[in-house]
Design an enzyme around this catalytic site. Structure first.
Site, PDB file in Angstrom:
ATOM      1  N   CYS A 113       1.326  -1.335   0.138  1.00 55.51           N
ATOM      2  CA  CYS A 113       0.216   0.041   0.065  1.00 55.51           C
ATOM      3  C   CYS A 113       0.910   1.166  -0.187  1.00 55.51           C
ATOM      4  O   CYS A 113       2.257   1.219   0.501  1.00 55.51           O
ATOM      5  CB  CYS A 113      -0.824   0.091   1.182  1.00 55.51           C
ATOM      6  SG  CYS A 113      -1.659   1.245   1.272  1.00 55.51           S
ATOM      7  N   HIS A 155      -9.287  -3.789  -2.099  1.00 57.54           N
ATOM      8  CA  HIS A 155      -8.634  -3.460  -1.333  1.00 57.54           C
ATOM      9  C   HIS A 155      -7.957  -1.893  -1.738  1.00 57.54           C
ATOM     10  O   HIS A 155      -8.335  -1.545   0.005  1.00 57.54           O
ATOM     11  CB  HIS A 155      -6.981  -3.566  -1.349  1.00 57.54           C
ATOM     12  CG  HIS A 155      -5.657  -2.715  -1.281  1.00 57.54           C
ATOM     13  ND1 HIS A 155      -4.287  -3.300  -0.661  1.00 57.54           N
ATOM     14  CD2 HIS A 155      -5.619  -1.338  -0.890  1.00 57.54           C
ATOM     15  CE1 HIS A 155      -3.432  -2.222   0.044  1.00 57.54           C
ATOM     16  NE2 HIS A 155      -3.761  -1.655  -0.183  1.00 57.54           N
ATOM     17  N   GLU A 156      -9.193  -0.923  -2.666  1.00 60.66           N
ATOM     18  CA  GLU A 156      -8.715   0.107  -2.040  1.00 60.66           C
ATOM     19  C   GLU A 156     -10.103   0.749  -1.417  1.00 60.66           C
ATOM     20  O   GLU A 156     -10.622   1.716  -0.988  1.00 60.66           O
ATOM     21  CB  GLU A 156      -8.698   0.771  -3.716  1.00 60.66           C
ATOM     22  CG  GLU A 156      -8.116   0.699  -4.342  1.00 60.66           C
ATOM     23  CD  GLU A 156      -6.614   1.336  -3.448  1.00 60.66           C
ATOM     24  OE1 GLU A 156      -6.863   2.058  -2.945  1.00 60.66           O
ATOM     25  OE2 GLU A 156      -5.041   0.670  -3.849  1.00 60.66           O
ATOM     26  N   HIS A 159     -10.575   1.119   2.492  1.00 56.91           N
ATOM     27  CA  HIS A 159      -9.823   2.215   2.152  1.00 56.91           C
ATOM     28  C   HIS A 159     -11.103   3.548   2.671  1.00 56.91           C
ATOM     29  O   HIS A 159     -11.256   4.835   3.106  1.00 56.91           O
ATOM     30  CB  HIS A 159      -8.943   2.713   1.295  1.00 56.91           C
ATOM     31  CG  HIS A 159      -7.101   2.664   1.234  1.00 56.91           C
ATOM     32  ND1 HIS A 159      -6.700   2.927   2.333  1.00 56.91           N
ATOM     33  CD2 HIS A 159      -6.610   2.306   0.110  1.00 56.91           C
ATOM     34  CE1 HIS A 159      -5.200   3.315   2.630  1.00 56.91           C
ATOM     35  NE2 HIS A 159      -5.084   1.864   0.619  1.00 56.91           N
TER      36      HIS A 159
END
Length: 188
Positions: A113, A155-156, A159
């Site tokens: 990341c 994953h994004e 966030h």
């Protein structure tokens, strides 16, 4: 277009939940352009708006970040010498993304990341997902995704909820990763 500063752990903004985009305007287009420029410069394959300090549900992903005008890349491994052709960019924008249908089958990818530099760890996530999102004009799209694209989008999207990939690790592995990051920063 401008390269923006990528915020890193332990910046508390990374734990913030991002809010939905309601205005699809020039300001949003500028943000997305800046995010791509920032991501390519880093370099990375995905970036969430919160990573540049903007708490909006906006993601950019490009699994092919190489420069299409670049010369072929020389490569040596296992005693073989060859050249790779550079790949073409495939920039994708995801605004207000949702996961509709995660598979019960999981896959494991080594993740890193831009907000947790130099740290990599294996993370288990649903292998396939059905995703829905809006584009820069507000038009809704839906797509079945698998492999690296499914992993990167999840994953994004984490966030957007204030979750980092290291939050998926055991406490021991997470603490080891954070200690390693601290050491790397002191050495720099």
């Amino acid at each position: 277009m401008a390269i923006r500063e990528i915020i890193e752990v332990p910046d508390p903004r990374l734990k913030q939940v991002s809010v939905p985009v309601e205005k699809f305007d020039d300001e949003l287009k500028t943000l997305v352009e800046d995010m791509f420029e920032t991501m390519y410069d880093a370099p990375g394959i995905g970036l969430a708006a919160i990573q540049v300090g903007v708490p909006l549900r906006v993601l950019v992903i490009d699994l092919q970040p190489d420069d299409p005008d670049a010369e072929p890349v020389a490569c040596d491994h296992d005693g073989h010498h060859h050249h790779h052709q550079p790949t073409k960019k495939e920039p994708r924008v995801f605004i207000n993304p949702e996961i509709l249908d995660p598979s019960e089958e999981y896959s494991v990818y080594q993740e890193g990341c831009l907000s947790v530099p130099e740290i990599y760890a294996e993370v288990e996530r649903p292998a396939t997902i059905r995703a829905r999102w809006q584009d820069l004009d507000g038009k809704v799209h839906e797509e079945q995704m698998e492999g690296l694209m499914a992993t990167c989008l999840q994953h994004e999207m984490d966030h957007l909820e204030g979750v980092l990939f290291i939050d998926h690790l055991s406490r021991l592995k997470r603490n080891m990763a954070l200690k390693k990051l601290e050491k790397l920063r002191k050495a720099a």
